[in-house]
Motif scaffolding. Structure first.
Motif, PDB file in Angstrom:
ATOM      1  N   GLY A   1       0.822  -1.201   0.000  1.00  0.00           N
ATOM      2  CA  GLY A   1       0.000   0.000   0.000  1.00  0.00           C
ATOM      3  C   GLY A   1       0.857   1.251   0.000  1.00  0.00           C
ATOM      4  O   GLY A   1       2.043   1.221   0.344  1.00  0.00           O
TER       5      GLY A   1
ATOM      6  N   ILE B   1       1.124   5.307   1.292  1.00  0.00           N
ATOM      7  CA  ILE B   1       0.656   6.263   2.291  1.00  0.00           C
ATOM      8  C   ILE B   1       1.245   7.628   1.952  1.00  0.00           C
ATOM      9  O   ILE B   1       2.430   7.877   2.221  1.00  0.00           O
TER      10      ILE B   1
ATOM     11  N   SER C   1      -4.305   7.615  -0.829  1.00  0.00           N
ATOM     12  CA  SER C   1      -3.708   6.331  -0.442  1.00  0.00           C
ATOM     13  C   SER C   1      -4.354   5.206  -1.243  1.00  0.00           C
ATOM     14  O   SER C   1      -5.471   5.327  -1.742  1.00  0.00           O
TER      15      SER C   1
ATOM     16  N   ALA D   1      -4.181   0.547  -1.738  1.00  0.00           N
ATOM     17  CA  ALA D   1      -3.609  -0.764  -1.477  1.00  0.00           C
ATOM     18  C   ALA D   1      -3.557  -1.517  -2.797  1.00  0.00           C
ATOM     19  O   ALA D   1      -4.223  -1.131  -3.764  1.00  0.00           O
TER      20      ALA D   1
ATOM     21  N   VAL E   1      -8.574   4.391  -1.955  1.00  0.00           N
ATOM     22  CA  VAL E   1      -9.377   4.766  -0.800  1.00  0.00           C
ATOM     23  C   VAL E   1     -10.655   5.453  -1.269  1.00  0.00           C
ATOM     24  O   VAL E   1     -10.647   6.227  -2.233  1.00  0.00           O
TER      25      VAL E   1
ATOM     26  N   ALA F   1      -8.748   6.402   6.043  1.00  0.00           N
ATOM     27  CA  ALA F   1      -7.807   5.878   5.045  1.00  0.00           C
ATOM     28  C   ALA F   1      -6.711   5.041   5.689  1.00  0.00           C
ATOM     29  O   ALA F   1      -6.448   3.912   5.273  1.00  0.00           O
ATOM     30  N   ILE F   2      -6.056   5.584   6.733  1.00  0.00           N
ATOM     31  CA  ILE F   2      -4.917   4.913   7.368  1.00  0.00           C
ATOM     32  C   ILE F   2      -5.133   4.874   8.879  1.00  0.00           C
ATOM     33  O   ILE F   2      -5.343   5.916   9.511  1.00  0.00           O
TER      34      ILE F   2
ATOM     35  N   PHE G   1      -4.641  -0.184   6.270  1.00  0.00           N
ATOM     36  CA  PHE G   1      -5.175   0.547   5.128  1.00  0.00           C
ATOM     37  C   PHE G   1      -6.688   0.346   5.172  1.00  0.00           C
ATOM     38  O   PHE G   1      -7.215  -0.619   4.619  1.00  0.00           O
TER      39      PHE G   1
ATOM     40  N   CYS H   1      -4.365  -5.124   6.710  1.00  0.00           N
ATOM     41  CA  CYS H   1      -4.103  -4.818   8.120  1.00  0.00           C
ATOM     42  C   CYS H   1      -2.816  -5.486   8.604  1.00  0.00           C
ATOM     43  O   CYS H   1      -2.599  -6.679   8.367  1.00  0.00           O
TER      44      CYS H   1
ATOM     45  N   TYR I   1     -11.887   1.080   1.225  1.00  0.00           N
ATOM     46  CA  TYR I   1     -11.259   1.062  -0.098  1.00  0.00           C
ATOM     47  C   TYR I   1     -12.205   0.387  -1.082  1.00  0.00           C
ATOM     48  O   TYR I   1     -13.129  -0.320  -0.689  1.00  0.00           O
TER      49      TYR I   1
END
Length: 487
Positions: free
Chosen positions: A375, A377, A394, A396, A409, A415-416, A427, A432, A451
């Protein structure tokens, strides 16, 4: 003031194709009984294509005041795309296989749809360079024979000159037509040692004669004559006098019978007495820019390749067509910050090393399956606060040889998940990380609420982590991504 309503015009003309009021042309495509008939309008066809202009002028109206145009050699699928483009000026390539798009390019050229020809060439060069490499023989030969394929011609010529190994080592190399091979070998700026070109030509010649013995010691004079005849047009383009004495002895001497006796004599004379005149033509050495030239590979990663990095860079820039390796350097630099096998696998390590650093890329290799997930960031992590971080950019992803998955996202407020105190980094709920990524079986995929799509083909859970949903990783890396200067 001028107001333009192109979208409305496109929609109206597309509707006219679907409901062809007052049509005066029928286009019959394919072979009976599976042929298909399109009802169209001569004024639209002729105004959009000089091919249709000429063809329809050659055809008389029948008793129903209809001009019948038969095109049996074009597939229904291809013409369906083209006729919609002619009417609406719209084309979507996302769900089409590359082979279909290439057929579409060829047909578009035959129909003199020049703007579509240019678009499709750009699509291939910017987005499908790997497919071109895998099908180089077909692509290069087609472009070589077609004047309008300038973009692909230049792309192929650039590949041949800068990265000839890409062609010579491809699966399609033994099937290259002789004239294509000659055009490659003739290039003065081919970035490849001459002795390697010799070896590849020998390889190609053998591939054309599969009955030749595998063991060279078993070859007869007739076998050498067969190879000599096959390579008759290629051999004159080798720069023999640019090859070292060691390589001449090891690589050329065993095949001396395929050379003309005078040439072989002159090669030896030049090695023994460099200043002695010879009668054979001495071709100039190739213009090697860098004798150790390789495809650029500045990425310090044990997980992702340069091709992967280019794809990720395209996602960062939200490009519809991705950056490609051969015609454009990656506009981003990937600087390695963390590697699990070097710095440790606990999520807290990421927070400690990457604190307050923006534009982070996390990539990981799943244990046992070899999947590559990750992902991006764009914001900064904070090792001193537990909070959800807002981000609009962001994403993934899952990197695959084919059909990589990008999940952007959609819920910006979630988002994070930045939770250093609990060793968590999420994410959204799509990807995770918790605790020790190598031993805790704590990486997981939960829901796709934040997402837009899942990044792994596995059943999702909506609550707590479990052994069933979690997985361990073999390795992970974190990079900071920054724009290169003075590109």
């Amino acid at each position: 003031m001028t107001t333009q309503f192109y979208e409305r015009l496109s929609n109206d003309l597309t509707q006219l194709l679907e409901n062809p009021i007052d049509y005066n042309v029928t286009i019959e495509v394919g072979e009976e009984p599976d042929n298909q008939i399109y009802k169209a309008h001569s004024y639209i066809l002729q105004s959009r294509s000089s091919y249709f202009y000429k063809k329809l002028n050659e055809i008389s109206f029948n008793e129903n005041h209809i001009k019948v145009l038969k095109m049996p050699d074009i597939s229904i699928k291809i013409l369906d795309i083209i006729i919609k483009f002619v009417y609406g000026g719209i084309i979507s390539l996302e769900k089409l296989e590359n082979s279909v798009v290439f057929d579409l390019l060829i047909t578009s050229n035959e129909l003199n749809l020049n703007e579509l020809v240019e678009l499709l060439q750009t699509h291939f060069v910017d987005n499908n360079n790997s497919w071109i490499g895998q099908n180089f023989s077909r692509v290069y030969l087609t472009s070589y024979q077609t004047k309008n394929f300038r973009i692909i011609q230049e792309f192929c010529s650039d590949i041949i000159a800068k990265y000839p190994d890409t062609i010579f080592k491809s699966e399609s190399f033994p099937t290259l037509p002789e004239n294509v091979l000659i055009s490659i070998v003739q290039q003065d700026n081919s970035q490849l040692e001459e002795i390697k070109i010799w070896k590849y030509i020998i390889q190609w010649g053998k591939a054309q004669n599969p009955t030749l013995p595998t063991n060279l010691d078993e070859w007869t004079s007739d076998n050498f004559l067969t190879l000599k005849t096959t390579l008759k047009q290629c051999l004159p383009h080798i720069r023999y006098f640019s090859i070292s004495s060691e390589d001449v002895f090891e690589m050329i001497f065993p095949y001396q019978q395929i050379l003309e006796p005078k040439l072989w004599s002159d090669i030896n004379s030049k090695l023994l007495a460099p200043n002695k005149p010879i009668s054979s033509t001495i071709l100039p050495p190739r213009k090697i820019l860098n004798k150790t030239l390789k495809v650029p590979n500045s990425l310090s990663s044990n997980i992702i390749t340069e091709e992967n990095a280019l794809r990720i860079s395209s996602w960062i820039d939200k490009r519809e067509l991705r950056y490609i390796r051969y015609t454009k350097n990656n506009p981003y630099e990937f600087k390695l910050l963390v590697r699990g096998s070097r710095d440790g696998f606990n999520v807290k390590t990421i927070y400690e090393i990457c604190d307050k650093i923006p534009n982070l890329l996390i990539v990981l290799k799943v244990k046992d399956t070899g999947e590559i997930l990750g992902g991006y960031i764009p914001c900064s992590l904070d090792k001193n606060n537990d909070e959800w971080i807002y981000s609009q950019d962001s994403f993934a992803f899952s990197l695959k040889t084919k059909n990589s998955i990008l999940s952007r996202v959609k819920n910006f407020d979630y988002a994070i998940l930045n939770y250093p105190q609990q060793s968590k980094l999420f994410f959204g709920n799509t990807l995770c990380f918790v605790g020790n990524l190598k031993t805790d079986k704590s990486c997981c995929l939960q829901s796709k609420v934040s997402y837009d799509k899942p990044v792994r083909s596995e059943k999702f859970i909506d609550s707590n982590l479990s052994d069933k949903s979690g997985f361990n990783i073999e390795e992970y890396e974190v990079f900071t991504v920054s724009k290169k200067i003075n590109l």
